[in-house]
Motif scaffolding. Structure first.
Motif, PDB file in Angstrom:
ATOM      1  N   GLY A 428       0.934  -1.038   0.051  1.00 44.29           N
ATOM      2  CA  GLY A 428       0.069   0.075  -0.018  1.00 44.29           C
ATOM      3  C   GLY A 428       0.775   1.183   0.049  1.00 44.29           C
ATOM      4  O   GLY A 428       2.235   1.210   0.106  1.00 44.29           O
ATOM      5  N   ASP A 429       0.235   2.409  -0.063  1.00 39.07           N
ATOM      6  CA  ASP A 429       1.066   3.658  -0.057  1.00 39.07           C
ATOM      7  C   ASP A 429       1.658   3.712   1.417  1.00 39.07           C
ATOM      8  O   ASP A 429       2.765   4.227   1.649  1.00 39.07           O
ATOM      9  CB  ASP A 429       0.283   4.760  -0.315  1.00 39.07           C
ATOM     10  CG  ASP A 429      -1.336   4.756   0.392  1.00 39.07           C
ATOM     11  OD1 ASP A 429      -1.900   3.796   0.604  1.00 39.07           O
ATOM     12  OD2 ASP A 429      -1.490   6.037   0.915  1.00 39.07           O
ATOM     13  N   GLY A 430       1.009   3.321   2.266  1.00 38.50           N
ATOM     14  CA  GLY A 430       1.520   3.595   3.857  1.00 38.50           C
ATOM     15  C   GLY A 430       2.725   2.768   3.787  1.00 38.50           C
ATOM     16  O   GLY A 430       3.741   3.040   4.416  1.00 38.50           O
ATOM     17  N   SER A 431       2.723   1.310   3.427  1.00 42.86           N
ATOM     18  CA  SER A 431       3.781   0.443   3.451  1.00 42.86           C
ATOM     19  C   SER A 431       5.177   0.986   2.622  1.00 42.86           C
ATOM     20  O   SER A 431       6.067   1.025   2.947  1.00 42.86           O
ATOM     21  CB  SER A 431       3.596  -0.862   3.090  1.00 42.86           C
ATOM     22  OG  SER A 431       2.318  -1.277   3.501  1.00 42.86           O
ATOM     23  N   ILE A 453       2.016  -0.915  -6.278  1.00 44.87           N
ATOM     24  CA  ILE A 453       1.620  -0.070  -4.790  1.00 44.87           C
ATOM     25  C   ILE A 453      -0.113   0.323  -5.249  1.00 44.87           C
ATOM     26  O   ILE A 453      -0.378   1.123  -6.041  1.00 44.87           O
ATOM     27  CB  ILE A 453       2.514   1.291  -5.039  1.00 44.87           C
ATOM     28  CG1 ILE A 453       3.989   0.737  -5.065  1.00 44.87           C
ATOM     29  CG2 ILE A 453       2.042   1.925  -3.569  1.00 44.87           C
ATOM     30  CD1 ILE A 453       4.521  -0.174  -3.669  1.00 44.87           C
ATOM     31  N   ILE A 454      -0.418  -0.252  -4.043  1.00 43.23           N
ATOM     32  CA  ILE A 454      -1.973   0.262  -4.138  1.00 43.23           C
ATOM     33  C   ILE A 454      -2.035   1.305  -3.432  1.00 43.23           C
ATOM     34  O   ILE A 454      -2.109   1.643  -2.224  1.00 43.23           O
ATOM     35  CB  ILE A 454      -3.075  -0.814  -3.347  1.00 43.23           C
ATOM     36  CG1 ILE A 454      -2.453  -2.400  -3.613  1.00 43.23           C
ATOM     37  CG2 ILE A 454      -4.438  -0.528  -3.727  1.00 43.23           C
ATOM     38  CD1 ILE A 454      -2.664  -2.733  -5.062  1.00 43.23           C
ATOM     39  N   ASN A 455      -2.327   2.632  -3.921  1.00 41.99           N
ATOM     40  CA  ASN A 455      -2.274   3.952  -3.445  1.00 41.99           C
ATOM     41  C   ASN A 455      -3.750   4.543  -3.389  1.00 41.99           C
ATOM     42  O   ASN A 455      -4.409   4.892  -4.346  1.00 41.99           O
ATOM     43  CB  ASN A 455      -1.508   4.935  -4.396  1.00 41.99           C
ATOM     44  CG  ASN A 455      -1.340   6.182  -3.714  1.00 41.99           C
ATOM     45  OD1 ASN A 455      -1.952   6.551  -2.768  1.00 41.99           O
ATOM     46  ND2 ASN A 455      -0.501   7.096  -4.444  1.00 41.99           N
ATOM     47  N   ASN A 456      -4.222   4.402  -2.291  1.00 38.00           N
ATOM     48  CA  ASN A 456      -5.575   5.169  -1.824  1.00 38.00           C
ATOM     49  C   ASN A 456      -5.416   6.405  -0.949  1.00 38.00           C
ATOM     50  O   ASN A 456      -6.463   6.783  -0.406  1.00 38.00           O
ATOM     51  CB  ASN A 456      -6.476   3.870  -1.134  1.00 38.00           C
ATOM     52  CG  ASN A 456      -5.623   3.640   0.180  1.00 38.00           C
ATOM     53  OD1 ASN A 456      -4.657   3.767   0.483  1.00 38.00           O
ATOM     54  ND2 ASN A 456      -6.116   2.216   0.528  1.00 38.00           N
ATOM     55  N   ALA A 457      -4.237   6.690  -0.666  1.00 37.24           N
ATOM     56  CA  ALA A 457      -4.001   8.038  -0.316  1.00 37.24           C
ATOM     57  C   ALA A 457      -4.240   8.136   1.365  1.00 37.24           C
ATOM     58  O   ALA A 457      -4.775   8.921   1.729  1.00 37.24           O
ATOM     59  CB  ALA A 457      -4.604   9.234  -1.015  1.00 37.24           C
ATOM     60  N   MET A 458      -3.989   6.880   1.884  1.00 37.93           N
ATOM     61  CA  MET A 458      -4.502   6.911   3.258  1.00 37.93           C
ATOM     62  C   MET A 458      -3.921   5.466   3.790  1.00 37.93           C
ATOM     63  O   MET A 458      -3.796   4.477   3.077  1.00 37.93           O
ATOM     64  CB  MET A 458      -6.145   6.822   3.583  1.00 37.93           C
ATOM     65  CG  MET A 458      -6.874   5.930   2.825  1.00 37.93           C
ATOM     66  SD  MET A 458      -8.536   5.984   3.185  1.00 37.93           S
ATOM     67  CE  MET A 458      -9.473   5.948   1.736  1.00 37.93           C
ATOM     68  N   LEU A 459      -3.963   5.528   5.242  1.00 39.54           N
ATOM     69  CA  LEU A 459      -3.880   4.371   5.909  1.00 39.54           C
ATOM     70  C   LEU A 459      -5.118   3.707   6.159  1.00 39.54           C
ATOM     71  O   LEU A 459      -5.985   4.053   7.142  1.00 39.54           O
ATOM     72  CB  LEU A 459      -3.422   4.628   7.210  1.00 39.54           C
ATOM     73  CG  LEU A 459      -1.926   5.363   7.215  1.00 39.54           C
ATOM     74  CD1 LEU A 459      -1.428   5.790   8.624  1.00 39.54           C
ATOM     75  CD2 LEU A 459      -0.889   4.569   6.459  1.00 39.54           C
ATOM     76  N   SER A 460      -5.722   3.105   5.173  1.00 40.66           N
ATOM     77  CA  SER A 460      -7.258   2.650   4.993  1.00 40.66           C
ATOM     78  C   SER A 460      -7.519   1.712   6.316  1.00 40.66           C
ATOM     79  O   SER A 460      -8.596   1.736   6.579  1.00 40.66           O
ATOM     80  CB  SER A 460      -7.419   1.934   3.643  1.00 40.66           C
ATOM     81  OG  SER A 460      -8.886   1.724   3.643  1.00 40.66           O
ATOM     82  N   TYR A 461      -6.556   0.890   6.598  1.00 44.67           N
ATOM     83  CA  TYR A 461      -6.729  -0.188   7.638  1.00 44.67           C
ATOM     84  C   TYR A 461      -7.219   0.614   8.803  1.00 44.67           C
ATOM     85  O   TYR A 461      -8.139   0.129   9.433  1.00 44.67           O
ATOM     86  CB  TYR A 461      -5.540  -1.174   7.759  1.00 44.67           C
ATOM     87  CG  TYR A 461      -6.055  -2.593   7.841  1.00 44.67           C
ATOM     88  CD1 TYR A 461      -7.479  -2.886   8.071  1.00 44.67           C
ATOM     89  CD2 TYR A 461      -5.121  -3.537   8.253  1.00 44.67           C
ATOM     90  CE1 TYR A 461      -7.728  -4.399   8.226  1.00 44.67           C
ATOM     91  CE2 TYR A 461      -5.408  -4.811   8.302  1.00 44.67           C
ATOM     92  CZ  TYR A 461      -6.811  -5.016   8.252  1.00 44.67           C
ATOM     93  OH  TYR A 461      -6.957  -6.354   8.314  1.00 44.67           O
TER      94      TYR A 461
HETATM   95 MG   LIG Z   1      -3.411   3.222   1.800  1.00 41.86          MG
END
Ligand SMILES: [Mg+2]
Ligand SMILES: Cc1ncc(C[n+]2csc(CCOP(=O)(O)OP(=O)(O)O)c2C)c(N)n1
Length: 541
Positions: A428-431, A453-461
């Protein structure tokens, strides 16, 4: 020959071909000696990256991985990777330098007691003050790391000791194959075989320990017509299209695996090579074993019976045990019919690109023999449930430790242990922002790794998790979107972006003939509900 040189000579003879780490004054003699031996130094951007690379190198290959760094600042950065290796049962040797013996206790630069700091996350940790004992201590530590259950070990050597003359005779390098043999009790296996033959319907659960016996496990499944479920760590061991594979069970089970565990006539469960952690058991849920005879085979004697009561517990190597059972198993009269598709059909319930549909298509556009290394985040739930790993490919994750950034840094470790098949990291983007600098290590060493890289512009979890658990969240988990593709392009990495599913058609051409790493940024808006309830419900318990 000084002690630093003797250490490397011994490791070379043990089969070590590369050393991960970052040099520093107090480990200087070892890095200096590295110039004269045929061993590849992998100088990472952060010791955290070195330790994760070594952990993944060791956990996927079973070969000894070596990490070397400063005893204070270096080992503190390595902590997460060492702990990861402990939970992955990966044979990792950490060598750290310590200040000169005469400086100890005076407040020397970088003086820190690494031995005791890493003790709880290693199988063995020692500081060697006496030059006559270094080689014997090294040999002891390496043998402990390579004796099942594998795990990390650490030795700390003061810099003045590293520089001293080595004793004339060095210990003989161990033969890893000999250390790994586990004698087993045929009587216990006979009991297990009798239970198999008594049950009309059953179920085989495969953990990461099954990797060494995948073919035999599939033959046993066919003979008995018992379907297979795999734990998250065992994803990829049994090809997705194997007619008896129901897919992932535990953390984000496939619908078919969940259904079979909870509502099938299976009266016997054969558990092969798993520690039955929280992620593999839906938080130790008895539904897996309720009303069933339980056979558990593992090469770690601490595992059978630890979580669920067993009717037969066998401590053995699966390469020995599964062929033994196969010879005794009676062929089933009927044939198991695999429900297809394994998951409920997709329904549009979000905006933006669907991560589920992206992952369902991914293995069709990547090389078939790709080994995927998965990081930790909300996207992990989608990956475990929806990514199908075909025959010839493989999958790696350490969900038992569950550290974000572990695959970002770990990807190169997989490739260095076995460069015969492509490696793709899914993160992810956070990782990425946590350990993404190691993409540049892959660039430095021209390692052809595909970073997805799955970029959702957040720490979605955490965004979704906090909302679920506490009914509120804070804006800080969402971040202004940063183009990771643009960032990496500036660093000289080849990149492409996926904004629509059709963009994926360019992936086969993009990942062909790679001369170094490349990065595929997948832009989602994070609105697609993830199959995450297991983990969140577990936190509520
Ligand atoms: Mg993310
Ligand atoms: C080292 C570490 N710190 C914190 C966490 C807790 N954590 C789990 S997932 C996650 C967010 C991951 O963000 P990202 O990589 O962007 O993936 P997403 O959840 O957005 O899919 C966090 C903070 C963790 N698992 N590991």
């Amino acid at each position: 020959m000084n002690i630093a040189e003797a250490i490397l000579k011994y490791l070379k003879e043990t089969g070590v071909d590369c050393i991960f780490g970052i040099p520093a004054g107090i480990i200087g003699p070892i890095y200096d000696a590295l110039i004269d031996v045929d061993m590849k130094p992998i100088i990472t951007k952060n010791e955290a990256g070195a330790a994760y690379m070594a952990a993944r190198y060791a956990s996927t290959s079973g070969k000894l991985a070596v990490c070397a760094g400063a005893g204070a600042v270096g080992v503190a950065n390595m902590m997460n990777g060492i702990a990861d290796a402990m939970r992955a049962k990966a044979p990792l040797l950490v060598i750290t330098g310590y200040v000169n013996r005469w400086q100890i206790g005076k407040g020397a630069i970088q003086e820190m007691d690494a031995q005791h700091i890493v003790r709880p996350i290693t199988k063995y940790s020692n500081t060697v003050m006496n030059e006559a004992e270094v080689m014997a201590e090294l040999d002891k530590a390496v043998r402990i790391a390579l004796t099942p259950p594998f795990g990390p070990v650490h030795i700390s050597v003061p810099i003045d000791v590293q520089r001293m003359e080595a004793p004339p005779s060095l210990p003989a390098a161990p033969d890893p194959a000999l250390l790994q043999r586990i004698p087993f009790d045929p009587a216990e296996l006979d009991r297990a075989a009798a239970l198999l033959n008594e049950a009309e319907h059953g179920l085989i659960m495969v953990g990461r320990g099954g990797r060494a016996a995948a073919e035999e496990i599939m033959r046993l499944s066919e003979r008995l017509q018992w379907p297979i479920i795999t734990t998250p760590s065992a994803k990829g061991i049994i090809p997705a299209d194997f007619p008896l594979n129901l897919g992932n069970y535990g953390f984000s089970s496939t619908d078919a695996a969940f259904e079979y565990v909870n509502a099938s006539p299976a009266s016997c469960l054969l558990i092969l090579g798993t520690s039955l952690g929280e992620a593999s058991t839906c938080n130790f849920n008895e539904a897996l074993v309720a009303g069933r005879k339980v056979i558990h085979i593992d090469r770690d004697g601490k595992e059978p019976g630890k979580v669920f009561k067993t009717d037969a517990a066998v401590v053995a190597d699966l390469q020995d045990a599964v062929p033994y059972l196969l010879r005794q198993a009676q062929p089933a009269p009927g044939a198991f019919k695999k429900p297809l598709p394994l998951n409920e059909p997709y329904e549009l319930n979000h905006t933006g690109l669907s991560l589920r549909l992206f992952l369902e298509k991914l293995s069709k556009v990547m090389p078939r023999d790709t080994r995927y290394v998965c990081d930790i985040g909300e996207f992990t739930n989608f990956v475990l449930k929806y990514l199908e790993v075909p025959a010839g490919g493989d999958f790696e994750i350490n969900l038992n430790y569950g550290a974000m950034g572990s695959a970002m840094a770990g990807g190169p470790g997989l490739y260095l242990a076995d460069s015969s098949r492509p490696v793709a990291v899914i993160a992810g983007d956070g990782s990425f922002f946590m350990n993404g600098s190691e993409v540049l290590t892959a660039k430095e060493y021209k390692l052809p790794i595909t970073y997805i890289i799955i970029n959702n512009a957040m720490l979605s979890y955490v965004e979704r998790g906090q909302k679920f658990l506490y009914n509120r969240t804070m804006p800080d988990y969402k971040q202004e979107r940063i183009s990771i593709a643009d960032m990496m392009r500036t660093a000289g990495i080849r990149t492409m972006s996926v904004d629509r599913l059709e963009d994926m058609d360019e992936i086969p051409g993009f990942v062909r003939e790679m001369a170094g790493p490349c990065l595929i940024e997948v832009n989602t808006d994070g609105s697609e509900p993830a199959p995450i309830l297991d983990r969140l419900k577990a936190l509520k318990k």
